[in-house]
Write a protein that holds these residues in place. Sequence first.
Motif, short mmCIF file in Angstrom:
data_model
loop_
_atom_site.label_atom_id
_atom_site.label_comp_id
_atom_site.label_asym_id
_atom_site.label_seq_id
_atom_site.Cartn_x
_atom_site.Cartn_y
_atom_site.Cartn_z
N UNK A 1 0.83 -1.21 0.00
CA UNK A 1 0.00 0.00 0.00
C UNK A 1 0.86 1.26 0.00
N UNK A 2 1.95 1.25 0.80
CA UNK A 2 2.86 2.40 0.83
C UNK A 2 3.56 2.58 -0.51
N UNK A 3 3.97 1.48 -1.11
CA UNK A 3 4.63 1.58 -2.42
C UNK A 3 3.67 2.14 -3.46
N UNK A 4 2.41 1.67 -3.45
CA UNK A 4 1.42 2.20 -4.39
C UNK A 4 1.17 3.69 -4.15
N UNK A 5 1.12 4.08 -2.89
CA UNK A 5 0.90 5.49 -2.57
C UNK A 5 2.06 6.36 -3.05
N UNK A 6 3.29 5.86 -2.86
CA UNK A 6 4.46 6.60 -3.35
C UNK A 6 4.45 6.72 -4.88
N UNK A 7 4.07 5.65 -5.55
CA UNK A 7 3.97 5.70 -7.01
C UNK A 7 2.91 6.71 -7.46
N UNK A 8 1.78 6.75 -6.74
CA UNK A 8 0.74 7.72 -7.08
C UNK A 8 1.22 9.15 -6.87
N UNK A 9 1.95 9.38 -5.78
CA UNK A 9 2.47 10.72 -5.52
C UNK A 9 3.47 11.15 -6.59
N UNK A 10 4.35 10.22 -6.98
CA UNK A 10 5.34 10.53 -8.03
C UNK A 10 4.64 10.85 -9.34
N UNK B 1 7.93 19.44 0.31
CA UNK B 1 7.33 20.55 1.04
C UNK B 1 6.04 21.01 0.40
N UNK B 2 5.79 20.62 -0.85
CA UNK B 2 4.57 21.06 -1.55
C UNK B 2 3.58 19.91 -1.66
N UNK B 3 4.07 18.75 -2.06
CA UNK B 3 3.18 17.62 -2.30
C UNK B 3 3.09 16.78 -1.04
N UNK B 4 1.92 16.72 -0.43
CA UNK B 4 1.67 15.93 0.75
C UNK B 4 0.67 14.84 0.40
N UNK B 5 0.55 13.79 1.18
CA UNK B 5 -0.43 12.73 0.89
C UNK B 5 -1.84 13.30 0.89
N UNK B 6 -2.59 12.92 -0.12
CA UNK B 6 -3.95 13.41 -0.27
C UNK B 6 -4.07 14.66 -1.08
N UNK B 7 -2.93 15.20 -1.60
CA UNK B 7 -2.98 16.41 -2.43
C UNK B 7 -3.58 16.08 -3.80
N UNK B 8 -4.55 16.89 -4.23
CA UNK B 8 -5.28 16.63 -5.47
C UNK B 8 -4.84 17.53 -6.59
N UNK B 9 -3.90 18.42 -6.37
CA UNK B 9 -3.44 19.28 -7.46
C UNK B 9 -4.34 20.49 -7.61
#
Length: 238
Positions: free
Chosen positions: A58-67, A230-238
Amino acid sequence: VGPYVLVTPNETRRKQLQQSKLSSAKKELDDLERWKKEHRPGPVTLVPQRLGGNKSEAQVRQNQQMILMQSKYQEKHKREEYIKAKKAAEEAEIQKKKAIQREKAERVEVKKRQEEMQRRERFLEDQKYKTNELLNRLDMGLPKSDSCHIANPGPESTAWKRSRAYKQVLREDENRRLEEMKQEQQRKAELMEFKQKQEEEARTRAHQEEQRRVNNAFLDRLQNKTQPNSIYQPGYTG
């Protein structure tokens, strides 16, 4: 062509040579297969160990989504910055052309004013010349200055004094008008110079502001690249 001897091939010897070649080729292939079997690698034995790092799926998937989101936002940001820079360059080019046309119009206006001033000066000079010519013609029929010592001056002496006074008044009036026109032209030139100086200062300030804005945007982009977390945090939608 001279005489020659034709020797027919020996069919038996030919078959023997072909048979010997086939047998040698088969022997080489058999040797190669035997060597492969002898040098075949053995089974691989590895010590069991845990793979995949210390993060969960789940963490790996979340990191991939953030990238992925970061890459999309960076591409959008680059595209917007390119459009802004292009518009700024076009606006600067338009302002430059406007400034050139404005300077041309001002030069034409100054040239027209100078020509009008010269025309007025020529008109006044011509008027002055004609007035002097008229007064000179009047003076030809009047007595000389030594006749003014007569105890009882006659009507001719009085007319001569009046013409001299009128001539002096005309000259003073013309000199005064010329002086006023010169002063007015000087004031207009000073006002024009002051206006051009203000426009030049305004263009300089605008250019400095635009340069400062571009530098600040570049520094912001550089800071965002060096500190993406510092800009992109988990849950950020752009």
